[in-house]
Motif scaffolding. Structure first.
Motif, PDB file in Angstrom:
ATOM      1  N   TRP A 105       0.836  -1.205   0.000  1.00 38.19           N
ATOM      2  CA  TRP A 105       0.000   0.000   0.000  1.00 38.19           C
ATOM      3  C   TRP A 105       0.872   1.256   0.000  1.00 38.19           C
ATOM      4  N   LEU A 106       1.971   1.225   0.731  1.00 37.17           N
ATOM      5  CA  LEU A 106       2.900   2.351   0.769  1.00 37.17           C
ATOM      6  C   LEU A 106       3.795   2.373  -0.469  1.00 37.17           C
ATOM      7  N   TRP A 107       4.211   1.201  -0.918  1.00 37.18           N
ATOM      8  CA  TRP A 107       5.050   1.098  -2.118  1.00 37.18           C
ATOM      9  C   TRP A 107       4.328   1.643  -3.349  1.00 37.18           C
ATOM     10  N   ALA A 108       2.999   1.535  -3.370  1.00 37.27           N
ATOM     11  CA  ALA A 108       2.231   2.027  -4.516  1.00 37.27           C
ATOM     12  C   ALA A 108       2.475   3.515  -4.757  1.00 37.27           C
ATOM     13  N   SER A 109       2.741   4.261  -3.686  1.00 38.64           N
ATOM     14  CA  SER A 109       3.105   5.671  -3.840  1.00 38.64           C
ATOM     15  C   SER A 109       4.602   5.832  -4.076  1.00 38.64           C
ATOM     16  N   HIS A 110       5.400   5.117  -3.297  1.00 35.88           N
ATOM     17  CA  HIS A 110       6.845   5.339  -3.319  1.00 35.88           C
ATOM     18  C   HIS A 110       7.502   4.856  -4.605  1.00 35.88           C
ATOM     19  N   ILE A 111       6.878   3.914  -5.288  1.00 37.44           N
ATOM     20  CA  ILE A 111       7.467   3.360  -6.502  1.00 37.44           C
ATOM     21  C   ILE A 111       7.728   4.433  -7.555  1.00 37.44           C
ATOM     22  N   ALA A 112       6.902   5.476  -7.557  1.00 36.70           N
ATOM     23  CA  ALA A 112       7.097   6.552  -8.539  1.00 36.70           C
ATOM     24  C   ALA A 112       8.491   7.151  -8.415  1.00 36.70           C
ATOM     25  N   HIS A 113       8.970   7.293  -7.196  1.00 33.51           N
ATOM     26  CA  HIS A 113      10.277   7.904  -6.967  1.00 33.51           C
ATOM     27  C   HIS A 113      11.414   7.031  -7.482  1.00 33.51           C
ATOM     28  N   HIS A 114      11.194   5.731  -7.529  1.00 32.99           N
ATOM     29  CA  HIS A 114      12.242   4.799  -7.950  1.00 32.99           C
ATOM     30  C   HIS A 114      12.139   4.419  -9.426  1.00 32.99           C
ATOM     31  N   SER A 115      11.171   4.931 -10.134  1.00 22.58           N
ATOM     32  CA  SER A 115      10.856   4.391 -11.456  1.00 22.58           C
ATOM     33  C   SER A 115      11.729   4.902 -12.587  1.00 22.58           C
ATOM     34  N   SER A 116      12.556   5.920 -12.344  1.00 22.59           N
ATOM     35  CA  SER A 116      13.417   6.433 -13.413  1.00 22.59           C
ATOM     36  C   SER A 116      14.655   5.563 -13.570  1.00 22.59           C
ATOM     37  N   ARG A 117      15.110   5.406 -14.816  1.00 26.01           N
ATOM     38  CA  ARG A 117      16.357   4.704 -15.098  1.00 26.01           C
ATOM     39  C   ARG A 117      17.562   5.621 -14.964  1.00 26.01           C
ATOM     40  N   LEU A 118      17.332   6.874 -14.642  1.00 23.55           N
ATOM     41  CA  LEU A 118      18.404   7.846 -14.499  1.00 23.55           C
ATOM     42  C   LEU A 118      18.543   8.248 -13.041  1.00 23.55           C
ATOM     43  N   MET A 119      19.691   8.826 -12.710  1.00 23.55           N
ATOM     44  CA  MET A 119      19.916   9.326 -11.360  1.00 23.55           C
ATOM     45  C   MET A 119      20.599  10.684 -11.482  1.00 23.55           C
ATOM     46  N   ASN A 120      19.863  11.720 -11.138  1.00 28.64           N
ATOM     47  CA  ASN A 120      20.391  13.077 -11.178  1.00 28.64           C
ATOM     48  C   ASN A 120      19.580  13.922 -10.206  1.00 28.64           C
ATOM     49  N   PHE A 121      19.971  15.183 -10.058  1.00 29.36           N
ATOM     50  CA  PHE A 121      19.280  16.031  -9.086  1.00 29.36           C
ATOM     51  C   PHE A 121      17.776  16.114  -9.353  1.00 29.36           C
ATOM     52  N   SER A 122      17.371  16.082 -10.611  1.00 27.82           N
ATOM     53  CA  SER A 122      15.940  16.200 -10.909  1.00 27.82           C
ATOM     54  C   SER A 122      15.158  14.984 -10.431  1.00 27.82           C
ATOM     55  N   THR A 123      15.836  13.855 -10.202  1.00 29.09           N
ATOM     56  CA  THR A 123      15.155  12.662  -9.705  1.00 29.09           C
ATOM     57  C   THR A 123      14.521  12.913  -8.343  1.00 29.09           C
ATOM     58  N   ALA A 124      15.092  13.832  -7.577  1.00 26.47           N
ATOM     59  CA  ALA A 124      14.514  14.161  -6.267  1.00 26.47           C
ATOM     60  C   ALA A 124      13.098  14.696  -6.404  1.00 26.47           C
ATOM     61  N   PHE A 125      12.779  15.311  -7.547  1.00 24.68           N
ATOM     62  CA  PHE A 125      11.442  15.861  -7.783  1.00 24.68           C
ATOM     63  C   PHE A 125      10.415  14.792  -8.137  1.00 24.68           C
ATOM     64  N   ARG A 126      10.873  13.592  -8.409  1.00 26.93           N
ATOM     65  CA  ARG A 126      10.000  12.523  -8.905  1.00 26.93           C
ATOM     66  C   ARG A 126       9.239  11.909  -7.730  1.00 26.93           C
ATOM     67  N   GLN A 127       8.127  12.541  -7.377  1.00 24.71           N
ATOM     68  CA  GLN A 127       7.337  12.147  -6.213  1.00 24.71           C
ATOM     69  C   GLN A 127       5.898  11.852  -6.634  1.00 24.71           C
ATOM     70  N   SER A 128       5.157  11.242  -5.731  1.00 26.91           N
ATOM     71  CA  SER A 128       3.777  10.859  -6.033  1.00 26.91           C
ATOM     72  C   SER A 128       2.780  11.707  -5.257  1.00 26.91           C
ATOM     73  N   LEU A 129       1.737  12.141  -5.930  1.00 30.37           N
ATOM     74  CA  LEU A 129       0.689  12.906  -5.243  1.00 30.37           C
ATOM     75  C   LEU A 129      -0.161  12.022  -4.339  1.00 30.37           C
TER      76      LEU A 129
END
Length: 292
Positions: A105-129
């Motif tokens: 239930w918690l992973w359903a939100s958090h997965i959005a943050h981990h879903s990019s194949r890239l890692m850079n400062f903009s990845t920090a913005f990758r959050q779920s509403l």
């Protein structure tokens, strides 16, 4: 009232400047660590997240005030109690973050943050509403019951999240003695990696000490470069698909579950078994090419 949104908004010029600097520094390095489609998706997801958090604070503030009325102690705000608030919130963040990898239930939100194949400062913005729906806020309520006001709690949460922006980068290597105390870019690269040996490690917010204490720490290894993303080959730049990807799969599993036990597990059991993707491809890390 100090809020998560106001603190993060005030720091946004620094965030954007660092994203621009990192992109410029690595613009000619292959493979690229920025894609405009990925960065645009991250920006849209950040705006969606901020909107969701703004609404959530309005809706939940009456709940927080009621919880605060049942506080155990009257805490005077000074340097010592602010440090205690920071330490307690960081401890609770560790458990929220760890639970977000172990409860679907918690992973359903958090997965959005981990879903990019890239890692850079903009990845920090990758959050779920959907964080307010999955219940991230529940993890901060013990602070209010102890005696910290909702205003202080939300401010400390915001500062913790702001710190975490700076660990989403490949630009910073290891930081010496600080590696033993703080969550660093090296530690957080491990957390975002989908290499089997790195999965579900380094849940720290600010202090890495919690991972050492509770057995979830692993150091980044030069012999095992980090590869990023989730383990079922999901790739998308569509903010809505990124946001609701796991919610949709969870709902589908709920519908086909045969009994109450299976339905419970589809919602609150561990995330679906992780599929090991091909980790022989090292194209998702910065090359060893010298950067001028």
């Amino acid at each position: 009232m100090i809020s998560v949104e106001l603190i993060l908004l005030a720091l946004s010029p620094i965030f954007l400047a660092l994203i621009a600097w990192e992109w410029w520094r690595y613009r000619q390095v292959k493979p690229a660590i920025y894609r405009w489609q990925d960065s645009l998706a991250n920006a849209i997801l950040a705006l969606m997240y901020q909107g969701g958090e703004f609404i959530a604070v309005i809706v939940l503030m009456p709940v927080f005030i009621v919880i605060y009325q049942w506080r155990l102690f009257e805490i005077e705000i000074n340097v010592s109690t602010l440090f205690l608030a920071f330490l307690l919130q960081d401890f609770l963040y560790y458990w929220f973050h760890r639970a977000s990898h172990q409860v679907r239930w918690l992973w359903a939100s958090h997965i959005a943050h981990h879903s990019s194949r890239l890692m850079n400062f903009s990845t920090a913005f990758r959050q779920s509403l959907t964080y307010p729906i999955s219940g991230m806020w529940l993890f901060w309520t013990p602070m209010m019951l102890i005696g910290f006001s909702p205003k202080i709690v939300l401010a400390v949460v915001a500062l913790n999240l702001a710190f975490q922006f700076f660990v989403h980068t490949q630009s910073v290597k290891k930081l010496g003695v600080l590696e033993y105390i703080f969550n660093t870019p090296s530690h957080h690269r491990v957390h975002h990696a989908c290499n089997p040996c790195y999965i579900d490690k380094n849940f720290a917010g600010v202090l890495i000490i919690w991972d050492h204490i509770f057995g979830t720490f692993i150091a980044e290894s030069e012999s095992e470069p980090c590869r990023y993303g989730i383990t079922d080959n999901f790739e998308s730049d569509n903010p809505l698909l990124i946001t609701f990807y796991e919610w949709q799969k969870m709902w589908q599993d709920l519908l086909v579950a045969n009994n109450v036990g299976e339905k419970w597990l589809s919602l609150f059991g561990p995330p679906r078994p992780k599929v090991n993707i091909d980790t022989t491809d090292k194209s998702l890390t910065i090359s060893n090419e010298k950067i001028d």
